[in-house]
Design a protein around this motif. Structure first.
Motif, PDB file in Angstrom:
ATOM      1  N   ILE A   1     -19.714   9.112 -47.367  1.00  0.00           N
ATOM      2  CA  ILE A   1     -19.951   7.873 -46.631  1.00  0.00           C
ATOM      3  C   ILE A   1     -19.370   7.918 -45.216  1.00  0.00           C
ATOM      4  O   ILE A   1     -20.024   7.528 -44.243  1.00  0.00           O
ATOM      5  N   ALA A   2     -18.144   8.451 -45.072  1.00  0.00           N
ATOM      6  CA  ALA A   2     -17.520   8.437 -43.740  1.00  0.00           C
ATOM      7  C   ALA A   2     -18.339   9.287 -42.755  1.00  0.00           C
ATOM      8  O   ALA A   2     -18.611   8.857 -41.626  1.00  0.00           O
ATOM      9  N   SER A   3     -18.755  10.465 -43.170  1.00  0.00           N
ATOM     10  CA  SER A   3     -19.519  11.329 -42.260  1.00  0.00           C
ATOM     11  C   SER A   3     -20.885  10.741 -41.931  1.00  0.00           C
ATOM     12  O   SER A   3     -21.421  10.990 -40.854  1.00  0.00           O
ATOM     13  N   SER A   4     -21.449  10.000 -42.876  1.00  0.00           N
ATOM     14  CA  SER A   4     -22.727   9.351 -42.598  1.00  0.00           C
ATOM     15  C   SER A   4     -22.546   8.238 -41.577  1.00  0.00           C
ATOM     16  O   SER A   4     -23.321   8.116 -40.627  1.00  0.00           O
ATOM     17  N   ALA A   5     -21.505   7.418 -41.775  1.00  0.00           N
ATOM     18  CA  ALA A   5     -21.271   6.300 -40.853  1.00  0.00           C
ATOM     19  C   ALA A   5     -20.878   6.812 -39.469  1.00  0.00           C
ATOM     20  O   ALA A   5     -21.299   6.253 -38.445  1.00  0.00           O
ATOM     21  N   LEU A   6     -20.106   7.892 -39.430  1.00  0.00           N
ATOM     22  CA  LEU A   6     -19.730   8.481 -38.139  1.00  0.00           C
ATOM     23  C   LEU A   6     -20.978   8.942 -37.393  1.00  0.00           C
ATOM     24  O   LEU A   6     -21.138   8.702 -36.191  1.00  0.00           O
ATOM     25  N   TRP A   7     -21.874   9.577 -38.122  1.00  0.00           N
ATOM     26  CA  TRP A   7     -23.120  10.041 -37.495  1.00  0.00           C
ATOM     27  C   TRP A   7     -23.909   8.855 -36.957  1.00  0.00           C
ATOM     28  O   TRP A   7     -24.458   8.903 -35.855  1.00  0.00           O
ATOM     29  N   ALA A   8     -23.952   7.766 -37.764  1.00  0.00           N
ATOM     30  CA  ALA A   8     -24.745   6.600 -37.348  1.00  0.00           C
ATOM     31  C   ALA A   8     -24.258   6.062 -36.008  1.00  0.00           C
ATOM     32  O   ALA A   8     -25.057   5.686 -35.147  1.00  0.00           O
ATOM     33  N   THR A   9     -22.947   6.041 -35.802  1.00  0.00           N
ATOM     34  CA  THR A   9     -22.456   5.511 -34.525  1.00  0.00           C
ATOM     35  C   THR A   9     -22.579   6.558 -33.423  1.00  0.00           C
ATOM     36  O   THR A   9     -22.915   6.219 -32.293  1.00  0.00           O
ATOM     37  N   ALA A  10     -22.357   7.839 -33.748  1.00  0.00           N
ATOM     38  CA  ALA A  10     -22.486   8.869 -32.709  1.00  0.00           C
ATOM     39  C   ALA A  10     -23.922   8.930 -32.199  1.00  0.00           C
ATOM     40  O   ALA A  10     -24.165   9.020 -30.993  1.00  0.00           O
ATOM     41  N   THR A  11     -24.873   8.842 -33.110  1.00  0.00           N
ATOM     42  CA  THR A  11     -26.271   9.018 -32.712  1.00  0.00           C
ATOM     43  C   THR A  11     -26.800   7.821 -31.938  1.00  0.00           C
ATOM     44  O   THR A  11     -27.748   7.945 -31.164  1.00  0.00           O
ATOM     45  N   THR A  12     -26.185   6.647 -32.145  1.00  0.00           N
ATOM     46  CA  THR A  12     -26.642   5.476 -31.399  1.00  0.00           C
ATOM     47  C   THR A  12     -25.808   5.270 -30.135  1.00  0.00           C
ATOM     48  O   THR A  12     -26.279   4.666 -29.173  1.00  0.00           O
ATOM     49  N   ALA A  13     -24.574   5.785 -30.142  1.00  0.00           N
ATOM     50  CA  ALA A  13     -23.784   5.774 -28.896  1.00  0.00           C
ATOM     51  C   ALA A  13     -24.480   6.702 -27.906  1.00  0.00           C
ATOM     52  O   ALA A  13     -24.784   6.326 -26.779  1.00  0.00           O
ATOM     53  N   ALA A  14     -24.732   7.923 -28.330  1.00  0.00           N
ATOM     54  CA  ALA A  14     -25.611   8.801 -27.559  1.00  0.00           C
ATOM     55  C   ALA A  14     -27.024   8.287 -27.748  1.00  0.00           C
ATOM     56  O   ALA A  14     -27.307   7.631 -28.733  1.00  0.00           O
ATOM     57  N   SER A  15     -27.919   8.568 -26.802  1.00  0.00           N
ATOM     58  CA  SER A  15     -29.288   8.101 -27.050  1.00  0.00           C
ATOM     59  C   SER A  15     -30.012   9.146 -27.868  1.00  0.00           C
ATOM     60  O   SER A  15     -31.117   9.539 -27.577  1.00  0.00           O
ATOM     61  N   ASN A  16     -29.353   9.621 -28.938  1.00  0.00           N
ATOM     62  CA  ASN A  16     -29.938  10.697 -29.730  1.00  0.00           C
ATOM     63  C   ASN A  16     -30.965  10.149 -30.702  1.00  0.00           C
ATOM     64  O   ASN A  16     -32.156  10.423 -30.592  1.00  0.00           O
ATOM     65  N   GLY A  17     -30.481   9.367 -31.671  1.00  0.00           N
ATOM     66  CA  GLY A  17     -31.427   8.731 -32.579  1.00  0.00           C
ATOM     67  C   GLY A  17     -31.797   9.543 -33.798  1.00  0.00           C
ATOM     68  O   GLY A  17     -32.569   9.082 -34.627  1.00  0.00           O
ATOM     69  N   SER A  18     -31.275  10.777 -33.943  1.00  0.00           N
ATOM     70  CA  SER A  18     -31.472  11.462 -35.216  1.00  0.00           C
ATOM     71  C   SER A  18     -30.583  10.756 -36.233  1.00  0.00           C
ATOM     72  O   SER A  18     -29.601  10.123 -35.865  1.00  0.00           O
ATOM     73  N   VAL A  19     -30.943  10.840 -37.504  1.00  0.00           N
ATOM     74  CA  VAL A  19     -30.140  10.162 -38.523  1.00  0.00           C
ATOM     75  C   VAL A  19     -29.828  11.131 -39.654  1.00  0.00           C
ATOM     76  O   VAL A  19     -30.588  12.059 -39.904  1.00  0.00           O
ATOM     77  N   ASN A  20     -28.684  10.955 -40.323  1.00  0.00           N
ATOM     78  CA  ASN A  20     -28.428  11.710 -41.546  1.00  0.00           C
ATOM     79  C   ASN A  20     -28.325  10.781 -42.738  1.00  0.00           C
ATOM     80  O   ASN A  20     -27.968  11.185 -43.824  1.00  0.00           O
ATOM     81  N   SER A  21     -28.628   9.501 -42.507  1.00  0.00           N
ATOM     82  CA  SER A  21     -28.698   8.512 -43.582  1.00  0.00           C
ATOM     83  C   SER A  21     -29.626   7.418 -43.081  1.00  0.00           C
ATOM     84  O   SER A  21     -29.910   7.355 -41.894  1.00  0.00           O
ATOM     85  N   MET A  22     -30.080   6.578 -43.991  1.00  0.00           N
ATOM     86  CA  MET A  22     -31.081   5.586 -43.602  1.00  0.00           C
ATOM     87  C   MET A  22     -30.397   4.305 -43.133  1.00  0.00           C
ATOM     88  O   MET A  22     -29.831   3.552 -43.938  1.00  0.00           O
ATOM     89  N   HIS A  23     -30.455   4.060 -41.836  1.00  0.00           N
ATOM     90  CA  HIS A  23     -29.750   2.907 -41.276  1.00  0.00           C
ATOM     91  C   HIS A  23     -30.272   1.584 -41.835  1.00  0.00           C
ATOM     92  O   HIS A  23     -29.550   0.599 -41.887  1.00  0.00           O
ATOM     93  N   ASP A  24     -31.539   1.571 -42.250  1.00  0.00           N
ATOM     94  CA  ASP A  24     -32.140   0.343 -42.766  1.00  0.00           C
ATOM     95  C   ASP A  24     -31.391  -0.154 -43.999  1.00  0.00           C
ATOM     96  O   ASP A  24     -31.351  -1.348 -44.265  1.00  0.00           O
ATOM     97  N   SER A  25     -30.800   0.785 -44.758  1.00  0.00           N
ATOM     98  CA  SER A  25     -30.108   0.396 -45.991  1.00  0.00           C
ATOM     99  C   SER A  25     -28.619   0.180 -45.780  1.00  0.00           C
ATOM    100  O   SER A  25     -27.877   0.015 -46.738  1.00  0.00           O
ATOM    101  N   TYR A  26     -28.153   0.227 -44.532  1.00  0.00           N
ATOM    102  CA  TYR A  26     -26.736  -0.028 -44.278  1.00  0.00           C
ATOM    103  C   TYR A  26     -26.406  -1.489 -44.602  1.00  0.00           C
ATOM    104  O   TYR A  26     -27.282  -2.359 -44.595  1.00  0.00           O
ATOM    105  N   THR A  27     -25.122  -1.742 -44.856  1.00  0.00           N
ATOM    106  CA  THR A  27     -24.678  -3.124 -45.016  1.00  0.00           C
ATOM    107  C   THR A  27     -24.944  -3.854 -43.689  1.00  0.00           C
ATOM    108  O   THR A  27     -25.100  -3.210 -42.648  1.00  0.00           O
TER     109      THR A  27
END
Lengths: 201, 573
Positions: free
Chosen positions: B340-366
């Motif tokens: 979970i921690a590595s997934s959440a870290l990726w979610a913020t890194a990828t949106t902080a950068a204008s990257n937008g790749s995902v390693n988990s489905m943001h739609d299902s986040y809390t």
């Protein structure tokens, strides 16, 4: 107009470099250095491809360990169309109440929990969370150690073998955290089930 | 606990790698010799000869802007054409058909603007040729465009009464040859060692160990596993802050991101060049403290959003334990091997950068876990942001911050010895306001005409979150999605295409205009009244300006989506 011609020529040069030379160079290096990985880490049994180390498969027979739920369509673990469920946290289809006929909503967590319980009525513990929630890719090859342990008794009973024997196979299919700290310790379901099949032969 | 160690390790590695790479990029972009010059110098010279330019032929801001726009326009048109003709072009092992006009247009703009929004599923839509020769090329060129525009802005900041901002063609060539290509080759090979495929073979066909049935009740005994030159594409997708996945589920897909180590490398690659460019900036303006100050502001903001995201996902969904699960941790849409921690870290890194790749489905986040990535995009992609574009965005915010502080003490604001005057402020306002307007207007228009509602896949407040997230993503050139939303329909393809194009090039033009205007000014020596721009005070001021602008613009909209949903979810406890 000179600008346009310069832009066009640079585009052609860069396309050749990054669109042809680069991927071919990497392919050459990859194929010679890491041949198995570069071709999909495929598992071959008696000359036939049985799957990939990396791609999960669907299991719902009590004598196999079950993978995580998969949201791919039109069938679970369709590797040609990866997909998560994309269900929001408050979507009734995620956790799932009862539908009109008093049954849990199909594909929901409640549905999955009742299927797991039905396959192993003797088990009274709660279901490990990863075993009842869909993965992001729909192709997750792994389950947590807790999710594997939850299923040991069922599999051993269905196959009529000793639980300790199944336990040792689970241990062999377990990958610890990479370099001790990265990721989570996980069990590869496909490799585990293939080793079960080997055992019964 | 183990999760937090991974997060700390990540930040440490990022900051350690940023400095040497940043200094190297500064040398490259100033045309100095590096250790790669003996190997690649001939190719650089050959390129200049083929295209008929010399790096010493510097351009004014207008000429620079025309070059960049033309180059990107050609890129978009070619990507459009290849998709439309895909069905008759070679290297198409899965025999995929040509793509519809609206989807092709959306994807062409998406990849030319470094957004890499994907309305399609890669493995079931794009041929190997399209992936490699259309999309892969744009991954390099859109990132190079970002670096070029950034370097032009830096030349304006450090220039003394000059109209010359450098040569766009040389900047593009050097970015690709010396920065993006070598790093991509290294990363590709590292990824292949972890299991990312790199082949031109046909899809693998596996006999299933246990047969299954499809939704129509037919028996399925075979699994088709699409292969391709994936590693080479994934490497540049991360390094170039592109984010467009080879497969539909991007870096959640076990072939695109097979192990925790591949996950760490990819996640590092997302922020590596944006972080390094801060150092490049400090070096090029001959005051390294200026670069470290911006990097500190970015790192602080990212950490401030990452920590609550991890908490939100770990504490998860209270309904889970009611349904008989062992914990509330939000595993829905996450891969077991990452945690979970590595997934959440990726979610913020990828949106902080204008990257937008995902390693988990943001739609299902809390709700709160999904809120953080959404805000990071809405801040204008300046917390690291895209390659080049993040830093030029942050520099615009720095100009805004010295302006605000100048107003407070009644002095003409200065940044790096350049007076900030009405023209710069007008342009800076455009850069900051355009993405905000695009996001809110596109969201509102979609709702008014009904196309927003009809694409939502989740009921209630979460449906609105999907719409808002997706236009926040396109309007800031991010490219991640709340992917349940049916975005691949003509309305969203066309509106999204317009939004992505404007938010990229309507920002590049005013940024270059500022560069041109600053370059013409003389340097004023700093005095006791000058606000130093490398101190903790300024870092705090800069972070506050970024947060306040974002919050004032988006809190009302966020209240209708994730905030309401959070209250609803709490209510089910």
């Amino acid at each position: 107009m000179k600008e346009l011609s310069t832009a066009l020529r640079l585009f052609v040069v860069m396309s050749i470099l990054t669109g042809i030379v680069y991927p071919l160079l990497v392919t050459g290096l990859a194929q010679s250095l890491f041949n198995r990985q570069a071709n999909g880490s495929l598992i071959t049994i008696h000359g036939q491809v049985a799957g990939s180390d990396l791609v999960g498969q669907q299991f719902d027979d009590p004598s196999y360990f079950w993978s995580r739920p998969s949201a791919t369509s039109p069938f679970a673990y369709n590797a040609a169309a990866s997909s998560g469920s994309n269900l929001g946290p408050t979507n009734p289809s995620l956790v799932g109440g009862k539908d009109g006929e008093g049954q849990p909503i199909s594909g929901s967590i409640a549905d999955r929990v009742s299927a797991l319980k039905a396959a192993d009525p003797a088990h009274s513990g709660s279901v490990p969370t990863d075993l009842a929630t869909a993965s992001g890719s729909g192709l997750d090859p792994h389950i947590s150690i807790a999710a594997a342990e939850y299923q040991i008794a069922r599999v051993a009973k269905a196959r009529g073998i000793d639980e300790a024997q199944v336990q040792s196979l689970v241990q062999r299919a377990t990958t610890p955290r990479q370099i001790g700290i990265l990721g989570e310790p996980v069990v590869n379901v496909l490799l585990l089930n293939l080793s079960l099949n080997q055992l019964s032969k | 606990m183990d999760g937090w160690i991974q997060v700390i390790l990540y930040f440490a590695l990022l900051l350690v790698c940023a400095k040497p790479l940043g200094l190297y990029i500064a040398k490259v972009m100033d045309g100095e010799q590096t250790w790669l010059t003996p190997i690649l110098g001939w190719l650089e010279k050959l390129t200049y000869r083929l295209i008929g330019t010399k790096p010493e032929q510097e351009q004014s801001w207008k000429s620079y802007a025309v070059s960049i726009l033309l180059f990107n326009l050609i890129g978009a048109l070619v990507v459009y054409g290849i998709q439309r003709l895909q069905g008759v072009l070679p290297i198409n092992p899965s025999q995929l058909a040509s793509i519809s006009p609206d989807s092709s247009l959306n994807t062409a703009i998406s990849f030319a603007t470094n957004t890499n929004w994907q309305g399609y599923g890669g493995e079931s839509t794009m041929s190997t040729l399209t992936q490699m020769f259309a999309l892969g090329v744009q991954n390099f060129l859109s990132a190079a465009t970002g670096i070029a525009v950034l370097v032009a802005l830096i030349r304006g900041l450090r220039g003394k009464e000059t109209t010359k901002l450098g040569n766009a063609w040389a900047d593009l060539t050097r970015s690709v040859l010396y920065v993006l290509l070598p790093l991509s080759i290294l990363l590709s090979i590292a990824l292949v060692s972890q299991g990312v495929v790199q082949t031109f073979n046909d899809p693998a066909k596996a006999q299933l160990v246990q047969a299954t049935t499809d939704s129509d009740g037919n028996s399925v005994t075979q699994q088709t596993i699409p292969l391709g030159p994936v590693a080479s594409q994934v490497a540049i997708k991360q390094l170039g802050t592109n984010g467009g996945g080879y497969y539909n589920t991007n870096s959640a897909h076990p072939i695109e991101n097979p192990t925790p180590l591949s996950n760490l490398l990819q996640c590092l690659a997302i922020l590596l060049i944006p972080a390094a460019l801060c150092i490049t900036f400090g070096q090029m303006v001959k005051d390294r403290r200026q670069g470290w100050a911006l990097l500190a502001a970015m790192t602080f903001l990212l950490a401030a959003f990452t920590i609550p995201t991890i908490f939100a996902e770990q504490s998860g969904n209270p309904a889970f334990t009611h349904a008989g699960l062992s914990s509330t941790a939000n595993w829905e849409g996450k891969e077991a091997r990452f945690g979970i921690a590595s997934s959440a870290l990726w979610a913020t890194a990828t949106t902080a950068a204008s990257n937008g790749s995902v390693n988990s489905m943001h739609d299902s986040y809390t709700p709160l876990g999904g809120l953080m990535p959404m805000i990071l995009m809405q801040l204008g992609e300046v917390v690291f942001g895209g390659v080049g574009s993040g830093l030029y965005g942050m520099l615009i915010f720095a100009i805004m911050a010295v302006f605000v502080s100048g107003l407070m003490v009644g002095r003409t604001p200065e940044y790096l010895g350049k007076k900030i005057e009405p023209f710069e402020m007008k342009m800076a306002s455009l850069v900051i306001l355009i993405p905000c307007c695009l996001v809110l207007l596109a969201t509102a228009i979609s709702l008014v005409v009904g196309a927003g509602q009809s694409s939502m896949s989740n009921p209630g407040a979460h449906g609105f979150s999907q719409l808002l997230y997706n236009y926040s993503s396109m309007g800031n050139n991010n490219g991640s999605a709340f992917a349940g939303f049916s975005a691949n329909v003509p309305f969203h393809n066309l509106l999204g295409g317009v939004v992505m194009w404007l938010s990229r090039f309507w920002l590049i033009i005013p940024v270059l205009a500022i560069a041109g205007s600053l370059g013409r000014k003389k340097l004023v020596p700093s005095s006791s009244g000058t606000l130093p721009t490398h101190t903790p005070l300024f870092i705090g001021l800069l972070c506050s300006v970024v947060l306040i602008v974002g919050a004032l613009t988006f809190i009302p909209a966020l209240a209708l989506g994730p905030i309401v949903e959070h209250l609803q979810m709490g209510g089910t406890r």
